[in-house]
Scaffold this motif. Structure first.
Motif, PDB file in Angstrom:
ATOM      1  N   ALA A  44       0.821  -1.215   0.000  1.00  0.00           N
ATOM      2  CA  ALA A  44       0.000   0.000   0.000  1.00  0.00           C
ATOM      3  C   ALA A  44       0.856   1.267   0.000  1.00  0.00           C
ATOM      4  CB  ALA A  44      -0.918  -0.004   1.221  1.00  0.00           C
ATOM      5  N   ASP A  45       1.951   1.261   0.759  1.00  0.00           N
ATOM      6  CA  ASP A  45       2.744   2.481   0.946  1.00  0.00           C
ATOM      7  C   ASP A  45       3.550   2.870  -0.293  1.00  0.00           C
ATOM      8  OD1 ASP A  45       1.843   2.767   3.524  1.00  0.00           O
ATOM      9  OD2 ASP A  45       3.602   1.840   4.455  1.00  0.00           O
ATOM     10  N   VAL A  46       4.189   1.902  -0.931  1.00  0.00           N
ATOM     11  CA  VAL A  46       5.092   2.237  -2.036  1.00  0.00           C
ATOM     12  C   VAL A  46       4.343   2.884  -3.205  1.00  0.00           C
ATOM     13  CG1 VAL A  46       6.655   1.292  -3.785  1.00  0.00           C
ATOM     14  CG2 VAL A  46       6.897   0.612  -1.380  1.00  0.00           C
ATOM     15  N   PRO A  47       3.208   2.346  -3.655  1.00  0.00           N
ATOM     16  CA  PRO A  47       2.483   3.058  -4.720  1.00  0.00           C
ATOM     17  C   PRO A  47       2.050   4.465  -4.309  1.00  0.00           C
ATOM     18  CG  PRO A  47       1.701   0.802  -4.540  1.00  0.00           C
ATOM     19  CD  PRO A  47       2.593   1.035  -3.354  1.00  0.00           C
ATOM     20  N   ALA A  48       1.679   4.626  -3.025  1.00  0.00           N
ATOM     21  CA  ALA A  48       1.286   5.964  -2.567  1.00  0.00           C
ATOM     22  C   ALA A  48       2.462   6.922  -2.622  1.00  0.00           C
ATOM     23  CB  ALA A  48       0.740   5.880  -1.146  1.00  0.00           C
ATOM     24  N   LEU A  49       3.641   6.457  -2.262  1.00  0.00           N
ATOM     25  CA  LEU A  49       4.834   7.300  -2.343  1.00  0.00           C
ATOM     26  C   LEU A  49       5.184   7.607  -3.798  1.00  0.00           C
ATOM     27  CD1 LEU A  49       7.123   5.668   0.388  1.00  0.00           C
ATOM     28  CD2 LEU A  49       5.978   7.889   0.522  1.00  0.00           C
ATOM     29  N   LYS A  50       5.087   6.605  -4.664  1.00  0.00           N
ATOM     30  CA  LYS A  50       5.438   6.801  -6.070  1.00  0.00           C
ATOM     31  C   LYS A  50       4.460   7.733  -6.775  1.00  0.00           C
ATOM     32  CE  LYS A  50       7.325   3.396  -8.379  1.00  0.00           C
ATOM     33  NZ  LYS A  50       7.622   2.080  -9.008  1.00  0.00           N
ATOM     34  N   ALA A  51       3.255   7.837  -6.255  1.00  0.00           N
ATOM     35  CA  ALA A  51       2.294   8.766  -6.845  1.00  0.00           C
ATOM     36  C   ALA A  51       2.686  10.219  -6.594  1.00  0.00           C
ATOM     37  CB  ALA A  51       0.903   8.495  -6.276  1.00  0.00           C
ATOM     38  N   LYS A  52       3.517  10.444  -5.567  1.00  0.00           N
ATOM     39  CA  LYS A  52       3.919  11.800  -5.202  1.00  0.00           C
ATOM     40  C   LYS A  52       5.380  12.099  -5.504  1.00  0.00           C
ATOM     41  CE  LYS A  52       0.627  12.124  -1.373  1.00  0.00           C
ATOM     42  NZ  LYS A  52       0.473  12.347   0.102  1.00  0.00           N
ATOM     43  N   HIS A  53       6.202  11.059  -5.656  1.00  0.00           N
ATOM     44  CA  HIS A  53       7.646  11.247  -5.828  1.00  0.00           C
ATOM     45  C   HIS A  53       8.132  10.421  -7.011  1.00  0.00           C
ATOM     46  CE1 HIS A  53       7.794  13.157  -1.838  1.00  0.00           C
ATOM     47  NE2 HIS A  53       6.931  12.224  -1.486  1.00  0.00           N
ATOM     48  N   SER A  54       8.991  11.010  -7.815  1.00  0.00           N
ATOM     49  CA  SER A  54       9.465  10.324  -9.012  1.00  0.00           C
ATOM     50  C   SER A  54      10.426   9.195  -8.682  1.00  0.00           C
ATOM     51  CB  SER A  54      10.139  11.316  -9.961  1.00  0.00           C
ATOM     52  OG  SER A  54      11.222  11.970  -9.312  1.00  0.00           O
ATOM     53  N   THR A  55      11.132   9.297  -7.553  1.00  0.00           N
ATOM     54  CA  THR A  55      12.097   8.267  -7.166  1.00  0.00           C
ATOM     55  C   THR A  55      11.810   7.807  -5.748  1.00  0.00           C
ATOM     56  OG1 THR A  55      13.810   9.230  -8.586  1.00  0.00           O
ATOM     57  CG2 THR A  55      14.538   7.700  -6.860  1.00  0.00           C
ATOM     58  N   VAL A  56      11.593   6.505  -5.581  1.00  0.00           N
ATOM     59  CA  VAL A  56      11.370   5.903  -4.269  1.00  0.00           C
ATOM     60  C   VAL A  56      12.356   4.753  -4.122  1.00  0.00           C
ATOM     61  CG1 VAL A  56       9.747   4.720  -2.749  1.00  0.00           C
ATOM     62  CG2 VAL A  56       8.931   6.526  -4.288  1.00  0.00           C
ATOM     63  N   TYR A  57      13.220   4.835  -3.125  1.00  0.00           N
ATOM     64  CA  TYR A  57      14.191   3.768  -2.915  1.00  0.00           C
ATOM     65  C   TYR A  57      13.531   2.536  -2.305  1.00  0.00           C
ATOM     66  CZ  TYR A  57      17.780   7.245  -3.874  1.00  0.00           C
ATOM     67  OH  TYR A  57      18.553   8.209  -4.477  1.00  0.00           O
ATOM     68  N   ARG A  58      14.220   1.415  -2.395  1.00  0.00           N
ATOM     69  CA  ARG A  58      13.694   0.162  -1.856  1.00  0.00           C
ATOM     70  C   ARG A  58      13.506   0.290  -0.342  1.00  0.00           C
ATOM     71  NH1 ARG A  58      13.138  -4.406  -4.152  1.00  0.00           N
ATOM     72  NH2 ARG A  58      14.532  -3.849  -5.880  1.00  0.00           N
ATOM     73  N   PRO A  59      12.377  -0.175   0.192  1.00  0.00           N
ATOM     74  CA  PRO A  59      12.156  -0.062   1.639  1.00  0.00           C
ATOM     75  C   PRO A  59      13.218  -0.803   2.449  1.00  0.00           C
ATOM     76  CG  PRO A  59      10.118  -0.622   0.497  1.00  0.00           C
ATOM     77  CD  PRO A  59      11.211  -0.739  -0.517  1.00  0.00           C
ATOM     78  N   MET A  60      13.554  -0.246   3.589  1.00  0.00           N
ATOM     79  CA  MET A  60      14.488  -0.861   4.518  1.00  0.00           C
ATOM     80  C   MET A  60      13.745  -1.148   5.818  1.00  0.00           C
ATOM     81  SD  MET A  60      18.138   0.544   6.033  1.00  0.00           S
ATOM     82  CE  MET A  60      18.696   0.944   4.390  1.00  0.00           C
ATOM     83  N   VAL A  61      13.909  -2.371   6.322  1.00  0.00           N
ATOM     84  CA  VAL A  61      13.202  -2.817   7.520  1.00  0.00           C
ATOM     85  C   VAL A  61      14.204  -3.136   8.611  1.00  0.00           C
ATOM     86  CG1 VAL A  61      11.637  -4.538   8.496  1.00  0.00           C
ATOM     87  CG2 VAL A  61      11.356  -3.805   6.103  1.00  0.00           C
ATOM     88  N   PHE A  62      13.981  -2.579   9.801  1.00  0.00           N
ATOM     89  CA  PHE A  62      14.733  -2.952  10.992  1.00  0.00           C
ATOM     90  C   PHE A  62      13.785  -3.794  11.858  1.00  0.00           C
ATOM     91  CE2 PHE A  62      16.749   0.894   9.455  1.00  0.00           C
ATOM     92  CZ  PHE A  62      18.096   0.550   9.483  1.00  0.00           C
TER      93      PHE A  62
END
Length: 322
Positions: free
Chosen positions: A189-207
């Motif tokens: 859900a989050d990555v498409p929402a970010l890509k709708a607003k930003h041209s470049t989205v880096y791969r998510p990092m999980v701790f």
């Protein structure tokens, strides 16, 4: 007379702060700035952007508006009497999403204070740097029998929860399957929402932080993990374990597994739980900051800041085998 259109190119500006009435140099990234925000933030004494006009002229700082006072403290205004109409162009920054996935089962009761403090520390670090705030997007998730989103994916500079109360509280047992299933759905859900607003989205990092064994059988939680890392996009995952955490499980939940690049962290033998969680919190906070800074510098990479924790945590390799 007809005046040329002035193009104001904002590179790494921080007009979000200006929108809140704060004075700031133009250093962060701006999206859809309002004229009011430009006027609040863009002073001739703080001109740090490139300004060009169609004739090819460049200005190290905003040009003097026609008819404006000579005072060095006079704000630059695109609407000053007689000044050319302004066209604002924004050089947008990429965004780097981070997920902090915390075990909050009942065995973590004594560690909740340290984890909540880590969230406050991370927010403080981001508030000190507009550049970090512009690039880092952080979500906090917790899991026990079930998993939930405690803070949705956001710029922590805009957060209103951290510091106003306790975010993380203990509950239930330890379901890795619930954690990984919820994380997979959230990334989807989050990555498409970010890509709708930003041209470049880096791969998510999980701790991923845990103190014990999963309560379900291995087949169930490993199924959930495999679904997570086979999804598109898959995240980079760095696990941290202490207490009864199992090294084999931490190695399994490291992703991807690349020689000389992929590691998990586990408390060394004899370390107290308090020392272990303090060291883990330190690495998580500083690694988010350093990894974001690498993106701001134009060379994005996973940067694990472990200085000062070497006596408490072991950094162990999780590499592919055949």
């Amino acid at each position: 007379m007809n005046l040329p259109v002035t193009v104001i190119r904002l590179r790494l500006g921080c007009l979000d702060s200006a929108e809140q009435g704060k004075s700031c140099p133009l250093r962060g990234v701006v999206t859809a700035p309002s004229p009011a925000a430009i006027e609040k933030c863009f002073h001739r004494t703080e001109g740090q952007t490139e300004m060009t006009d169609p004739g090819g002229f460049s200005y190290p700082s905003p040009p003097q508006p026609y008819g404006a006072p000579d005072s060095a403290t006079q704000p630059f205004s695109a609407h000053a009497t007689g000044f050319a109409p302004a066209q604002v162009e924004v050089d947008e920054a990429p965004v780097a999403p981070f997920y902090l996935l915390f075990d909050v089962s009942y065995s973590m009761e004594d560690e909740m204070g340290a984890l909540n403090q880590a969230l406050r520390d991370l927010k403080d670090q981001i508030l000190r740097s507009p550049i970090l705030a512009d690039i880092a997007r952080v979500s906090v998730m917790s899991f026990s029998d079930s998993a939930r989103v405690d803070i949705p994916m956001m710029d922590l500079a805009r957060d209103t929860l951290i510091g106003s109360g306790t975010i993380l509280e203990t509950r239930g047992a330890t379901s890795f399957a619930a954690a990984f299933d919820a994380l997979r759905r959230q990334i989807a859900a989050d990555v498409p929402a970010l890509k709708a607003k930003h041209s470049t989205v880096y791969r998510p990092m999980v701790f991923f932080v845990t103190d014990g064994y999963p309560t379900e059988d291995d087949a169930e939680w490993q199924r959930a993990f495999n679904d997570l890392v086979s999804a598109t996009p898959y995240p980079n995952i760095i696990p941290f374990g202490f207490g009864d955490a199992n090294a084999a499980n931490l190695a399994y939940t490291t992703h991807p597994k690349r020689r000389n690049e992929s590691f998990y962290f586990i408390a060394k033998q004899g370390m107290t739980r308090a020392d272990s969680i303090a060291a883990i919190a330190k690495i998580v906070v500083q690694s988010v900051v350093s990894s974001t800074q690498s993106a701001a510098d134009g060379s994005p990479k996973i940067t694990l800041e472990k200085a000062g924790t070497e006596d408490v945590l072991q950094q162990a390799p999780a590499w592919d085998t055949v």
